[in-house]
Design a protein around this motif. Sequence first.
Motif, PDB file in Angstrom:
ATOM      1  N   ASN A  52       0.786  -1.180  -0.249  1.00 38.45           N
ATOM      2  CA  ASN A  52      -0.454   0.120  -0.087  1.00 38.45           C
ATOM      3  C   ASN A  52       0.739   1.754   0.324  1.00 38.45           C
ATOM      4  OD1 ASN A  52      -3.069   1.328   0.407  1.00 38.45           O
ATOM      5  ND2 ASN A  52      -2.573   1.739   2.099  1.00 38.45           N
ATOM      6  N   SER A  53       2.300   0.999  -0.353  1.00 36.33           N
ATOM      7  CA  SER A  53       2.965   2.492  -0.159  1.00 36.33           C
ATOM      8  C   SER A  53       2.754   2.873  -1.165  1.00 36.33           C
ATOM      9  CB  SER A  53       4.817   1.567  -0.276  1.00 36.33           C
ATOM     10  OG  SER A  53       5.007   3.097  -0.311  1.00 36.33           O
ATOM     11  N   THR A  54       2.689   4.645  -1.121  1.00 37.46           N
ATOM     12  CA  THR A  54       2.309   5.152  -1.808  1.00 37.46           C
ATOM     13  C   THR A  54       3.387   5.510  -3.258  1.00 37.46           C
ATOM     14  OG1 THR A  54       3.415   7.388  -0.514  1.00 37.46           O
ATOM     15  CG2 THR A  54       0.702   6.955  -0.585  1.00 37.46           C
ATOM     16  N   SER A  55       4.119   5.164  -3.065  1.00 33.82           N
ATOM     17  CA  SER A  55       5.603   5.240  -3.846  1.00 33.82           C
ATOM     18  C   SER A  55       5.557   3.900  -4.977  1.00 33.82           C
ATOM     19  CB  SER A  55       7.059   5.477  -3.164  1.00 33.82           C
ATOM     20  OG  SER A  55       6.562   3.834  -1.927  1.00 33.82           O
ATOM     21  N   SER A  56       4.145   2.889  -4.314  1.00 30.24           N
ATOM     22  CA  SER A  56       4.577   1.295  -5.213  1.00 30.24           C
ATOM     23  C   SER A  56       4.104   1.616  -6.074  1.00 30.24           C
ATOM     24  CB  SER A  56       4.312   0.496  -3.598  1.00 30.24           C
ATOM     25  OG  SER A  56       4.010  -0.903  -4.878  1.00 30.24           O
ATOM     26  N   ASN A  57       4.129   1.550  -7.925  1.00 32.27           N
ATOM     27  CA  ASN A  57       3.386   1.333  -9.158  1.00 32.27           C
ATOM     28  C   ASN A  57       2.923  -0.098  -9.109  1.00 32.27           C
ATOM     29  OD1 ASN A  57       1.898   2.252 -11.251  1.00 32.27           O
ATOM     30  ND2 ASN A  57       4.123   2.868 -12.341  1.00 32.27           N
ATOM     31  N   TYR A  58       1.693   0.429  -8.790  1.00 33.78           N
ATOM     32  CA  TYR A  58       0.803  -2.001  -8.712  1.00 33.78           C
ATOM     33  C   TYR A  58       0.692  -2.104 -10.255  1.00 33.78           C
ATOM     34  CZ  TYR A  58      -3.100   0.364 -11.031  1.00 33.78           C
ATOM     35  OH  TYR A  58      -3.818   1.199 -11.598  1.00 33.78           O
ATOM     36  N   CYS A  59       1.489  -1.633 -11.462  1.00 27.25           N
ATOM     37  CA  CYS A  59       1.345  -2.013 -12.896  1.00 27.25           C
ATOM     38  C   CYS A  59       3.227  -2.557 -12.638  1.00 27.25           C
ATOM     39  CB  CYS A  59       1.543  -1.143 -14.281  1.00 27.25           C
ATOM     40  SG  CYS A  59      -0.246  -0.443 -13.277  1.00 27.25           S
ATOM     41  N   ASN A  60       3.315  -2.292 -11.281  1.00 31.27           N
ATOM     42  CA  ASN A  60       5.108  -3.039 -11.715  1.00 31.27           C
ATOM     43  C   ASN A  60       5.010  -3.920 -10.609  1.00 31.27           C
ATOM     44  OD1 ASN A  60       5.842  -1.643 -12.921  1.00 31.27           O
ATOM     45  ND2 ASN A  60       6.704  -0.285 -11.604  1.00 31.27           N
ATOM     46  N   TRP A  61       3.856  -4.639  -9.815  1.00 31.54           N
ATOM     47  CA  TRP A  61       3.705  -5.682  -8.766  1.00 31.54           C
ATOM     48  C   TRP A  61       4.051  -6.923  -9.653  1.00 31.54           C
ATOM     49  CZ3 TRP A  61      -1.301  -4.091  -5.722  1.00 31.54           C
ATOM     50  CH2 TRP A  61      -0.774  -3.183  -4.969  1.00 31.54           C
ATOM     51  N   THR A  62       4.083  -8.033  -8.963  1.00 38.24           N
ATOM     52  CA  THR A  62       4.089  -9.539  -8.981  1.00 38.24           C
ATOM     53  C   THR A  62       3.330 -10.033 -10.232  1.00 38.24           C
ATOM     54  OG1 THR A  62       5.955  -9.969  -8.161  1.00 38.24           O
ATOM     55  CG2 THR A  62       4.618 -11.832  -9.337  1.00 38.24           C
ATOM     56  N   GLY A  63       3.313 -10.185 -10.859  1.00 33.76           N
ATOM     57  CA  GLY A  63       1.920 -10.827 -12.108  1.00 33.76           C
ATOM     58  C   GLY A  63       1.127  -9.973 -12.371  1.00 33.76           C
ATOM     59  N   ILE A  64       1.084  -8.973 -12.362  1.00 33.57           N
ATOM     60  CA  ILE A  64       0.782  -7.027 -13.319  1.00 33.57           C
ATOM     61  C   ILE A  64       0.964  -7.171 -14.689  1.00 33.57           C
ATOM     62  CG2 ILE A  64      -0.481  -5.428 -12.584  1.00 33.57           C
ATOM     63  CD1 ILE A  64      -1.501  -8.103 -10.105  1.00 33.57           C
ATOM     64  N   ALA A  65      -0.027  -6.681 -15.214  1.00 31.47           N
ATOM     65  CA  ALA A  65      -0.077  -6.315 -16.553  1.00 31.47           C
ATOM     66  C   ALA A  65      -1.093  -5.242 -16.320  1.00 31.47           C
ATOM     67  CB  ALA A  65       0.523  -7.179 -17.981  1.00 31.47           C
ATOM     68  N   CYS A  66      -0.366  -3.845 -17.181  1.00 30.76           N
ATOM     69  CA  CYS A  66      -1.701  -2.714 -16.750  1.00 30.76           C
ATOM     70  C   CYS A  66      -1.359  -1.696 -18.880  1.00 30.76           C
ATOM     71  CB  CYS A  66      -0.741  -1.673 -16.157  1.00 30.76           C
ATOM     72  SG  CYS A  66      -1.280  -1.898 -14.728  1.00 30.76           S
ATOM     73  N   SER A  67      -2.610  -1.196 -18.702  1.00 34.29           N
ATOM     74  CA  SER A  67      -3.153  -1.052 -20.121  1.00 34.29           C
ATOM     75  C   SER A  67      -2.361   0.377 -20.072  1.00 34.29           C
ATOM     76  CB  SER A  67      -4.525  -0.967 -20.014  1.00 34.29           C
ATOM     77  OG  SER A  67      -5.131   0.586 -19.718  1.00 34.29           O
ATOM     78  N   ALA A  68      -2.475   1.479 -20.540  1.00 39.07           N
ATOM     79  CA  ALA A  68      -1.755   2.478 -20.881  1.00 39.07           C
ATOM     80  C   ALA A  68      -2.375   3.427 -19.960  1.00 39.07           C
ATOM     81  CB  ALA A  68      -1.390   3.716 -22.525  1.00 39.07           C
ATOM     82  N   ASP A  69      -3.654   3.393 -19.563  1.00 41.17           N
ATOM     83  CA  ASP A  69      -4.700   4.148 -18.720  1.00 41.17           C
ATOM     84  C   ASP A  69      -4.059   3.773 -17.368  1.00 41.17           C
ATOM     85  OD1 ASP A  69      -5.822   1.797 -18.877  1.00 41.17           O
ATOM     86  OD2 ASP A  69      -7.782   3.011 -19.295  1.00 41.17           O
ATOM     87  N   GLY A  70      -3.905   2.587 -17.073  1.00 44.92           N
ATOM     88  CA  GLY A  70      -3.672   2.151 -15.929  1.00 44.92           C
ATOM     89  C   GLY A  70      -4.392   0.584 -15.580  1.00 44.92           C
ATOM     90  N   SER A  71      -5.377   0.455 -15.906  1.00 43.69           N
ATOM     91  CA  SER A  71      -6.571  -0.761 -15.711  1.00 43.69           C
ATOM     92  C   SER A  71      -5.358  -1.970 -16.292  1.00 43.69           C
ATOM     93  CB  SER A  71      -7.722  -0.509 -17.258  1.00 43.69           C
ATOM     94  OG  SER A  71      -8.019   0.788 -17.126  1.00 43.69           O
ATOM     95  N   VAL A  72      -5.878  -2.424 -15.284  1.00 42.10           N
ATOM     96  CA  VAL A  72      -5.324  -3.800 -15.230  1.00 42.10           C
ATOM     97  C   VAL A  72      -6.042  -5.009 -15.713  1.00 42.10           C
ATOM     98  CG1 VAL A  72      -4.844  -5.696 -13.195  1.00 42.10           C
ATOM     99  CG2 VAL A  72      -4.877  -3.654 -12.730  1.00 42.10           C
ATOM    100  N   THR A  73      -4.926  -5.512 -17.048  1.00 40.72           N
ATOM    101  CA  THR A  73      -4.939  -5.998 -18.113  1.00 40.72           C
ATOM    102  C   THR A  73      -4.734  -7.643 -17.913  1.00 40.72           C
ATOM    103  OG1 THR A  73      -3.255  -5.921 -19.161  1.00 40.72           O
ATOM    104  CG2 THR A  73      -5.309  -4.596 -19.614  1.00 40.72           C
ATOM    105  N   GLU A  74      -4.005  -8.198 -17.199  1.00 37.99           N
ATOM    106  CA  GLU A  74      -3.414  -9.496 -16.781  1.00 37.99           C
ATOM    107  C   GLU A  74      -3.037  -9.572 -15.370  1.00 37.99           C
ATOM    108  OE1 GLU A  74      -0.004  -9.876 -19.492  1.00 37.99           O
ATOM    109  OE2 GLU A  74      -1.651 -10.163 -21.302  1.00 37.99           O
ATOM    110  N   LEU A  75      -3.917 -10.881 -14.919  1.00 39.69           N
ATOM    111  CA  LEU A  75      -3.256 -11.508 -14.215  1.00 39.69           C
ATOM    112  C   LEU A  75      -2.374 -12.982 -13.737  1.00 39.69           C
ATOM    113  CD1 LEU A  75      -2.558 -10.947 -10.425  1.00 39.69           C
ATOM    114  CD2 LEU A  75      -5.331 -11.965 -10.794  1.00 39.69           C
TER     115      LEU A  75
END
Length: 908
Positions: A52-75
Amino acid sequence: MTSSSSVIFFLSLFSLISLSFSQRTQISSEKQTLLQIKDDWGNPTALASWSNSTSSNYCNWTGIACSADGSVTELVLSNEGIPGDVPSSICQLKSLSRLDLFNNEITGSFPQFLSNCTNLQYLDLSQNYFVGVLPSNLDQVLPNITNLYLSQNNFTGSLAYNLFSPGYIPEEYGRLTKLTYLFMANANLEGEIPISLTNLTQLELLDLSWNNLHGIIPPGIWSFSNLQYLYLYKSNLSGEIMFVNRSCSAESLVVLLMNQLSGSIPESFGTLRNLSVLYLYNNNLTGPIPESFGTLQNLSSLFLSYNKLSGEIPANICYHGSLTSLILSNNILNGSIPKSLGQCPELFYLEVDNNQLIGEVPSGLWQMQKLTKVIMNNNMLSGELPSRLQWNLTVLEIENNLFSGIVPTSAGHLHVFKAGRNNFTGIHPGLVAGMPQLLTLDLSENNISGEIPALIGSLESLSMLNLSHNKISGEIPASIGSMSLIILDLSSNNLSGNIPSELGNAKFIFLNLSLNDLSGRIPYAIDTKAYDESFMWNLKLCSSISMNGVRMCRGGSNSSHGLRNLFIALGVIVFVVFAIVMLCLKRDYRKRKDAFDPTMWKLTSFQRLNFTENSIIRGITNENLIGTGGAGQVYCVTVDNHAGEVLAVKKIYNKTKLDIKVEHEFESEVKILGSIRHSNIIRLLCCISSTDSKLLVYEYMKNGSLDRWLHEKRRVLVGPAEAPTMSLDWPTRLRITIGAARGLCYMHHECETPIVHHDVKSSNILLDEEFKAKIADFGVARILIKPGMPETVSALAGSFGYMAPECAYTRKLNEKVDVYSFGVVLLELTTGREAHDGGDHGSLAEWAWWHIKEGSSIHNCIEKGMRGTQCIDEIEVVFKLGIICTGTLPSTRPTMKDVLSILLKYDA
């Protein structure tokens, strides 16, 4: 700034602020959803980066892929060891299109709430612990799905390698119109293939093999334009192939249809322009081979054997030069072999045996550089073979044809040459030097004249020589006695002269010199009842004993033989008296019962030896005893040669004259192990036999049996070997598993006739000093009469816990009994339990199946010491493979070739 400009400025600023606020709201929503998913899963270690850290970009989390607008497209969370149910919060990710949870510890029933994941196209839940019934309305649950993987779970619905109870393919699956892969092999399916599946026009793979399906193949399946793999083999499908012309856009197409199909092969198969592999063998197909096959540029493998196909082989069958395998055996084809096969540069295998082919073989065929195997037995082919066959040819079988001329002189890598029942007239002397790797040479029933080449003894690897029923004259070369022959048949010729005494050095299991013009005395070493019918109708030949069809020797040096017989008789009397005394003196008898007279033993070797039978016999002492089995004892013997070689000797003894079972086991082991060579099968060096005992001499396996390493704590080791000081780690166990699978695969699929072991178990898998596995103890093995045909065995064979269920109700057994037993070994390797250790459930296999049916975690079935290893995913796959191999019905079990293929995927 004007008023209108101010309005525009503030409207633009408001829009930017609103957009920014909307994006921040979406980003905050996606992040919170991911944190909720993590919490619902119990905060597994694998998701430690989800913070939950404010500096943590969830699109870089393990197993996550996002679209350009930040929507999670792959898990994508495969192989992460995630436990528990799939959380419904996943579907709050509204843009999610790919969900991959392959090979975790996820439990529960199929997550029907995935219908709320409205953009989901790719779903992989395979290799988990899902249970329960798959929903029949999958089309409604997953309306946009294109890729669906649910294999290796515990569902009671459909899809491949799940442990289903018998069931049907739901009609509703035909609504999954975006599906590209449908893999339902070995799923215990029954009934017909529903017509609704023809709606799955986007399919690239359809695999319904190894099931109990019946009925026809729906014609609409052929209209799938993207289809690359169609596997419908090993089921009970019948009827005609109702092919629908189509235009295939896939780069290649593989079709496997081995069932009970009838009718003809459609000529319109030629429209499958990218067809690369076509297997239609073991059906009831009739009519000709379509001429249109010659137009297929990518056709590499064509298997049409074991049908009732007629007519000629298409003249243009290899027009494009892409064929690698052409298997047409066991049909009623006629005409000649087309010339195009002599211009087929990629051809590896050609099998056209058991047809009605005539004419000469195209000359170019014998010179193709990649050709390794040619089988043409039982036709009416004629002409002469070239003096030199191409170098890479390893198997040439042309028995029962009309070939003539001189036998070829050169084929450098040829191992098997069978040319019996032809019209060959001679053997060129150069054959000996030109075929140095020959193992089998059969030229029986020809018109060969002249003498046997004097240098034939230089064929050091030759184990079978059959020159019977020819017109061969001259004497038998003495050099034959120095060869590795175990089968020699020179009967029905014009051979003359004495039988060379050197033949006594050979260790024949079959010898036939009958119907010749041989003279003189039979050499002492082979003048025994063991060869009672080996010398019949040689009128000038005589024997010192009563032999079938051979006169007794008279006069001359007969007195020496009579004296020898007198001494033998006196020796027998002395022995009888001595035996009576020994019976009276039991203590002395026990001390002396292992003392053998070397002159009473006969040695039969299967390769060159650097020790004598005396070295072995002297080593049969209580001090060298390392094991005891049902038929005898096993000794570790160090022979007195220069290297001090260590050998294992199995002593099989007859308790009574009626102990026929032990005798048959001995003969079976000698016959099998003396004729096969494989690095994962124990090497039999020789056998030594007397009237009441038989010794089998093997290479010594320093690390003993697999059974000893898996279960040593539960038993006391017999003999001088030290107990294991460590347990086997998983990489070693996997290496042992693969080695044993290679040995069994060789026996089932690579031998000239399939060999069924009938007693596969961990105590019959031996380990050398590097823990290389070798299959041993062939005492109850049987060689099948024909490949793929079951054999009636004379007695129930196998060991408790390892025996397949069919052993209890039928004697018609095939290779699948070995697959079942090997499956039990896999369960032993993964659980640490013994084969009979099933508690209230009886055997280990029944215990494992019960746990699966109850929905228990596979993790809890694994041996405790291996549960925390990094290889746990491999261990669980092997456990599941053990479950599949121990299926109740033989037809549901994979072949050893399939088993080995799966295991090799995990070989580092």
